[in-house]
Design an enzyme around this catalytic site. Structure first.
Site, short mmCIF file in Angstrom:
data_model
loop_
_atom_site.label_atom_id
_atom_site.label_comp_id
_atom_site.label_asym_id
_atom_site.label_seq_id
_atom_site.Cartn_x
_atom_site.Cartn_y
_atom_site.Cartn_z
CB ILE A 235 5.26 6.47 -2.55
CG1 ILE A 235 4.47 5.20 -2.26
CG2 ILE A 235 4.32 7.62 -2.90
CD1 ILE A 235 3.60 5.31 -1.02
NE ARG B 141 7.66 -18.11 1.41
CZ ARG B 141 8.21 -17.84 0.26
NH1 ARG B 141 9.12 -16.87 0.15
NH2 ARG B 141 7.89 -18.53 -0.82
CD GLU C 225 1.80 -12.09 -5.97
OE1 GLU C 225 2.73 -12.91 -5.99
OE2 GLU C 225 1.23 -11.74 -4.92
CD GLU D 66 23.21 -13.19 -3.08
OE1 GLU D 66 23.02 -12.01 -2.72
OE2 GLU D 66 24.26 -13.58 -3.62
#
Length: 185
Positions: free
Chosen positions: A14, A64, A119, A140
């Site tokens: 999805i 973060r 992960e 970047e």
């Protein structure tokens, strides 16, 4: 022993992004009932516990966005397609800190959230560090501040929640245990 495995009946992607893909799977549970699973697919990552000859830990401070805060971490990054974890570990150490390592030892690998994601993070100990003559460029969209801290100060960062992620807390506690065991010899 009874099987605990779930059987995939249908699978739909999805979302496909730069870092993750998201799937919804219809599964048959071990008891025969149906359920849905939302699964995050991630290419994996590395984390580097870099320790200087003087015993200082090289860490990075960065914002973060998912947490909406700045935290302190050990250098880390995503595995690129076809990269071996050792290569990624050295690349991330060099990019984020300007250091390289002559000695790289795998400590462990663990799944971050196996209830919904695949992960895996490979954690390395980097030793015999030297400063690169020419620092590699950060991505970047990456902005970090490099820090050198003692183990004692790193433990204080965990306690104060400036270190707020599992991979870094794990690595710091690994080093604490390693040093304690060496002191007993």
């Amino acid at each position: 022993m009874k099987s605990l495995e779930e059987k995939t009946i249908a699978k739909e992607q999805i979302f496909s992004g730069k870092v993750i893909d998201l799937y919804v799977e219809d599964v048959e549970l071990p008891n025969g009932k149906a359920s849905k699973r939302e699964i995050v697919k991630h290419p994996g990552a590395v984390a580097v516990l870099a320790v200087t000859d003087e015993g200082k830990i090289i860490m990075v401070k960065q914002f973060r966005k998912p947490l909406e805060r700045t935290i302190v971490e050990i250098p880390a990054g995503k595995l690129e397609k076809g990269e071996e974890p050792e290569y990624t570990a050295l690349r991330e150490l060099e990019e984020e800190t300007g250091y390289t390592a002559k000695k790289l030892t795998k400590i462990t690998a663990f799944y971050t959230s196996p209830g919904f994601a695949d992960e895996i993070v490979h954690v390395f100990l980097a030793e015999e560090l030297s400063v690169l003559e020419e620092k590699r460029e950060l991505d970047e969209d990456e902005f970090v501040e490099v820090m050198e801290v003692t183990l004692e100060d790193a433990l204080k960062l965990v306690e104060s929640r400036e270190v707020y992620d599992a991979k870094t807390a794990y690595a710091i506690q690994y080093l604490q245990l390693k040093e304690a065991l060496q002191a007993q010899k």
